[in-house]
Enzyme design. Structure first.
Site, PDB file in Angstrom:
ATOM      1  N   ASP A   1      -3.940   9.600  -0.978  1.00  0.00           N
ATOM      2  CA  ASP A   1      -4.759   8.577  -1.858  1.00  0.00           C
ATOM      3  C   ASP A   1      -5.344   7.620  -1.029  1.00  0.00           C
ATOM      4  OD1 ASP A   1      -5.278   6.771  -3.551  1.00  0.00           O
ATOM      5  OD2 ASP A   1      -3.421   6.712  -5.078  1.00  0.00           O
TER       6      ASP A   1
ATOM      7  N   HIS B   1       1.238  -7.337  -9.497  1.00  0.00           N
ATOM      8  CA  HIS B   1       0.219  -6.685 -10.257  1.00  0.00           C
ATOM      9  C   HIS B   1       0.952  -6.323 -11.365  1.00  0.00           C
ATOM     10  CE1 HIS B   1      -2.953  -7.764  -7.738  1.00  0.00           C
ATOM     11  NE2 HIS B   1      -2.393  -6.836  -6.611  1.00  0.00           N
TER      12      HIS B   1
ATOM     13  N   ASP C   1      -1.718 -14.628  -2.103  1.00  0.00           N
ATOM     14  CA  ASP C   1      -2.245 -13.320  -1.898  1.00  0.00           C
ATOM     15  C   ASP C   1      -3.808 -13.409  -2.362  1.00  0.00           C
ATOM     16  OD1 ASP C   1      -0.904 -10.202  -1.885  1.00  0.00           O
ATOM     17  OD2 ASP C   1      -2.778 -10.468  -2.917  1.00  0.00           O
TER      18      ASP C   1
ATOM     19  N   TYR D   1      -1.920  -6.166   4.877  1.00  0.00           N
ATOM     20  CA  TYR D   1      -2.022  -5.029   5.242  1.00  0.00           C
ATOM     21  C   TYR D   1      -2.551  -4.755   6.738  1.00  0.00           C
ATOM     22  CZ  TYR D   1      -1.218  -4.766   0.545  1.00  0.00           C
ATOM     23  OH  TYR D   1      -0.671  -4.986  -0.825  1.00  0.00           O
TER      24      TYR D   1
END
Ligand code: X5A
Ligand code: ZN
Length: 674
Positions: A22, A137, A174, A307
Site C-alpha cells: 500500500d 487523525h 505535525d 517519516y
C-alpha cells in the site's frame, strides 16, 4: 523545586508493520521509533531523562474519546486473518491494521496517560512519549492516517477528569491536520486546539473543507479551534516562528492553559516526504522553548508523524534536549516569512479577531470576505503557478540535504551572580566576583570611562566582575549571569561597550525595562540593538537599532506589555539573532515579578541562552525569581489576561508597522496596505 523530564518508550510499539502493498502507508515503519530512541540514547539525552514505563490504556480511557462500537471492532483485529485485516482496513483512509496493532495502540494511548500522570503529580516537569501508532487523525468511530486511538485527545480528557485541569492547550505541529482532535473538541471551550498543516487549498490529504482557517470551533467552543493552512510547500523556520509570535503565543497566553499537550509530529521538518517543508530540526528547540513558560512548564509532547528517519531523529533530540532545559541553538536562516505564509497568517488572525482580544487590532478582513478570501487566494496562486517556469516539477523528488544540527554544549556553570556582600547567592547559582583573568588594560579603561570618583573601589570591582563575566559568557564557560549594581545605566553602558568592542564579535540585544539612560546613541553597524520599554514618549526613533516602546500605563497593563513582548520584541530579537542578550531592569521599572520572569524565560531562546541581567542593588527581592528563570525553571502563569489597553496596543501596532520594512518577522500580512 522538582525538575526532570520524562521519557516514555517501549520497544513493543515497534512490533507491528504493514503486511501488504500500500503506497500510502509504506512510510509508516517500525524504524521510526527505533531511530528516534537510538538517537536519544546515543546523544546521552535518554540517560538524562526519567524513564517511565508505558501501560495499556483501559477501555474506560479509550471510551473518553471513542465509541464502544469502534473499540469493540478494533478489539477483534488481533484474531483476524490477513484477508480479514485487509478488508477491515478498507473502510478507513490511509491506515493499516496488523494482529499486534491493537496492543500497540493501547500502549500508545497509555504512554500519553503515563506522561500526563507524571507531569500532573509533579514527578517530572515535562516529558515526551515516543509512540506508534500515532493518534491525531483517528476519530470517534474511525481509524485514519496511520492512527488507531487518538492518544492526545484521550490524554486531554483524562487530565480534565482525573486532575480537574480547567484548560488544556493542544499544539499540533505535525504537518497534517489532526482532524480527529478537532472533531473531539470542536464545541469545547476548555480545550484549545491549534494546528498548522499542509493544505494547498484542500488538495492535500485529508482534503477536508473543515481544515481551513475558517473552522474556528462551534457553539460554546467557537474561537477555540485554530487552523493554519499552509497553501504552499517549502515553508521555513521564519514561517513557523512568525505563526508562533503573531498568533499562537498571544492566544495561548490569553487562554492561560493549565496543561500543554503537543501533537509532536516531525513530518513538518525538512526532508520529510509527506510534508515537503524546509524548516530545520533545530526549529523544534525553539517551538518547544516558546511553549515551556505556559502552564507553569507542564508540557507533554506525544509523537505523531515524521517519516524521514534522519530528520525525525534529529528533531526528536532537539525537542527532548530543550525539555531538559538546555539552551536552544541559534535559529538558522530567519529571513522573514514567505508571501503564502503571510496570507495564511492574515486569514487566521482575521477569522479569530472577534474571539481573542490579543487579535482585536489585527488587520480587518470583513467576515463576509473571509470566505471569499479562500477562493481568491487560491485563484491568485493558480495564476502565479501558471506563469512559473515549468520544469521545476519533479524537484521535490530529489533528496533534500541539510547540515546536522551542531552538538549543543551547555556550560558547567549555568548562572553566575555578581552580588553585594550582604546578599545571599540563590540556590543553583555560582557567586562570581573576579577580575582574576581580566586584562589590566581593560581595568584601566573601565576606570577612565566609568569612574568619576577615582577610589570608588566597590564600583570598580563590580564593573570589572561584569566585564569578566561578559568574557566568560562569550567563551561559553558560563551560560548566563545576574548582577545587582548601584548604577544600572552606567553598568549597562559598561557591559555594552565591553561586549561590543572589536575583539569580541558580538551582536548585543539590549532590552531595557524602565526609563533611564541607555546606549541609544548606538552605531549603525548593527552590533547593538536596543529595545527600551518605558512610559515616557521618547523622540521619534532615529535609527534602525534603537527602538523605544512606549506604554502609557507603564507595566501595570500586563496584557499590553505581553502584547509588545510577543508580537514585537520576540520577532525582532529572533531576526536580529544576537550572540548576547542584556536584560536591564531600571530602578523605576516596577514591572510585576511574574511578567519579568516570563520575559526572562522567553528571551533565553535567543543567543543560546547567553544572557546577562542587570538590576538595581535595591531590588534584592527580585534576585531569587530572576535567578530561577535564568536557571531554566518555568515562570509562573500570568493568569487570565484582560484585554490590553487600546492606546497601548495602538502605539505598539503603529511601531510594528513602521519597523516592518526593516524587520521582516514583524509582518503579519502580505499586502503593504494590510
Ligand atoms: C500521523 C501522520 C499521516 C497520514 C498520511 C496519509 N499521519 N496520507 O502523520
Ligand atoms: Zn503527520
Amino acid at each position: 523545586m522538582k525538575m526532570g523530564t520524562a521519557l516514555i518508550y517501549d520497544e513493543e510499539m515497534t512490533k507491528y508493520k504493514l503486511l501488504w502493498v500500500d503506497p500510502a502507508c509504506k512510510i509508516e515503519v517500525p524504524e521510526r521509533l527505533t531511530v528516534s530512541h537510538e538517537a536519544l540514547v546515543q546523544s546521552g539525552l535518554a540517560d538524562r531523562c526519567v524513564s517511565i514505563p508505558v501501560r495499556e490504556a483501559t477501555d474506560a480511557d479509550i471510551l473518553l474519546v471513542h465509541s464502544e462500537e469502534y473499540l469493540e471492532a478494533v478489539k477483534k483485529t488481533p484474531y483476524m486473518t490477513l484477508e480479514d485485516l485487509k478488508e477491515f482496513t478498507l473502510q478507513y483512509g490511509d491506515v493499516y491494521f496488523h494482529p499486534n496493532i491493537y496492543h500497540c495502540a493501547k500502549l500508545a494511548a497509555g504512554a500519553a496517560l503515563q506522561l500526563v500522570d507524571s507531569v500532573m503529580t509533579g514527578k517530572v516537569r515535562n516529558g515526551m512519549a515516543l509512540v506508534r501508532p500515532p493518534g491525531h487523525h483517528s476519530m470517534r468511530s474511525a481509524a485514519s492516517g496511520f492512527c488507531v486511538f487518538n492518544n492526545v485527545a484521550i490524554a486531554a480528557r483524562y487530565a480534565k477528569q482525573k486532575y480537574g485541569v480547567k484548560r488544556v492547550l493542544i499544539v499540533d505541529w505535525d504537518i497534517h491536520h489532526g482532524q480527529g482532535v478537532q472533531y473531539s473538541f470542536e464545541d469545547d471551550p476548555s480545550v484549545l486546539y491549534f494546528s498548522w498543516h499542509r493544505y494547498e487549498h484542500q488538495k492535500f490529504w485529508p482534503q477536508l473543507r473543515e481544515s481551513d482557517f475558517d473552522s474556528v470551533g462551534k457553539n460554546k467552543g467557537v474561537g477555540f479551534n485554530i487552523n493554519v493552512p499552509w497553501n504552499k510547500v517549502g515553508m521555513q523556520n521564519s514561517d513557523y516562528l512568525s505563526i508562533f509570535c503573531h498568533l499562537l503565543l498571544p492566544v495561548a497566553y490569553e487562554f492561560n492553559p493549565d496543561l500543554v499537550l503537543v501533537c509532536a509530529g516531525f513530518d513538518s521538518a525538512i526532508g520529510d516526504p509527506e510534508g515537503e517543508m524546509c524548516a530545520t530540526p533545530d526549529i523544534f528547540a525553539h517551538l518547544t522553548h516558546l511553549l515551556m513558560n505556559l502552564a507553569g512548564g507542564k508540557l507533554c509532547a506525544v509523537l505523531e508523524g515524521g517519516y524521514n528517519l534522519t530528520s525525525l531523529a534529529q528533531s526528536v533530540c532537539q525537542t527532548v534536549q530543550t525539555l531538559l532545559g538546555d539552551p536552544a541553538p541559534p535559529p538558522a536562516n530567519l529571513d522573514g516569512p514567505c508571501k503564502s505564509a503571510l496570507d495564511s497568517l492574515h486569514c487566521v488572525r482575521s477569522a479569530h479577531r472577534q474571539y481573542w482580544s490579543c487579535l482585536k487590532h489585527a488587520a480587518d478582513l470583513p467576515t463576509c470576505e473571509i470566505s471569499t478570501k479562500r477562493i481568491k487566494v487560491a485563484e491568485e496562486e493558480e495564476e502565479e503557478e501558471k506563469t512559473l517556469d515549468k520544469g521545476e516539477e519533479g524537484n521535490s523528488i530529489e533528496e533534500k540535504v541539510w547540515p546536522e544540527p551542531p552538538k549543543r554544549v551547555t556550560p558547567t556553570i549555568r548562572t553566575a551572580v555578581v552580588l553585594p556582600d550582604g546578599v545571599t547567592c540563590p540556590d543553583g547559582c555560582k557567586r562570581f566576583s573576579s577580575s582574576e583573568d581580566l586584562d589590566p588594560l581593560i581595568i584601566s579603561k573601565l576606570k577612565e570611562n566609568f569612574l568619576k570618583d577615582a577610589d570608588d573601589s566597590d564600583t570598580l570591582s563590580s564593573l570589572s566582575s561584569l566585564a569578566a563575566l561578559v568574557e566568560k559568557v562569550e567563551k561559553n564557560e558560563i551560560c548566563s549571569g545576574l548582577a545587582l549594581v548601584r548604577d544600572v545605566s552606567m553598568a549597562t553602558m559598561c557591559v555594552v561597550q565591553h561586549a561590543a568592542s572589536a575583539h569580541l564579535r558580538n551582536r548585543v540585544l539590549v532590552v531595557c525595562v524602565g526609563d533611564g539612560k541607555v546606549p541609544s546613541h548606538v552605531t549603525e553597524d548593527g552590533k547593538i540593538l536596543v529595545v527600551q520599554f518605558s512610559n515616557k514618549d521618547s523622540e521619534e526613533q532615529k535609527c534602525k537599532y534603537y527602538i523605544p516602546v512606549c506604554l502609557k500605563k507603564g507595566y501595570s497593563d500586563v496584557s499590553g506589555f505581553m502584547h509588545a513582548v510577543l508580537g514585537l520584541l520576540l520577532p525582532l530579537a529572533y531576526e536580529y539573532d544576537p550572540t548576547l542578550v542584556l536584560l536591564v531592569r531600571m530602578s523605576d521599572a516596577g514591572l510585576c515579578e511574574i511578567v519579568w520572569q516570563q520575559l526572562t524565560g522567553l528571551l533565553q531562546g535567543l543567543a543560546q541562552g547567553h544572557m546577562l541581567v542587570l538590576m538595581q542593588d535595591g531590588e534584592k527581592e527580585c534576585v531569587g525569581p530572576t535567578a530561577s528563570s535564568l536557571l531554566g525553571y518555568p515562570a509562573p502563569s500570568l493568569g487570565q489576561l484582560p484585554a490590553p489597553l487600546p492606546e497601548d496596543v495602538a502605539s505598539i501596532e503603529s511601531l510594528r508597522h513602521r519597523l516592518k520594512a526593516d524587520w521582516k518577522l514583524l509582518q503579519t500580512t502580505a499586502q503593504e496596505t494590510g
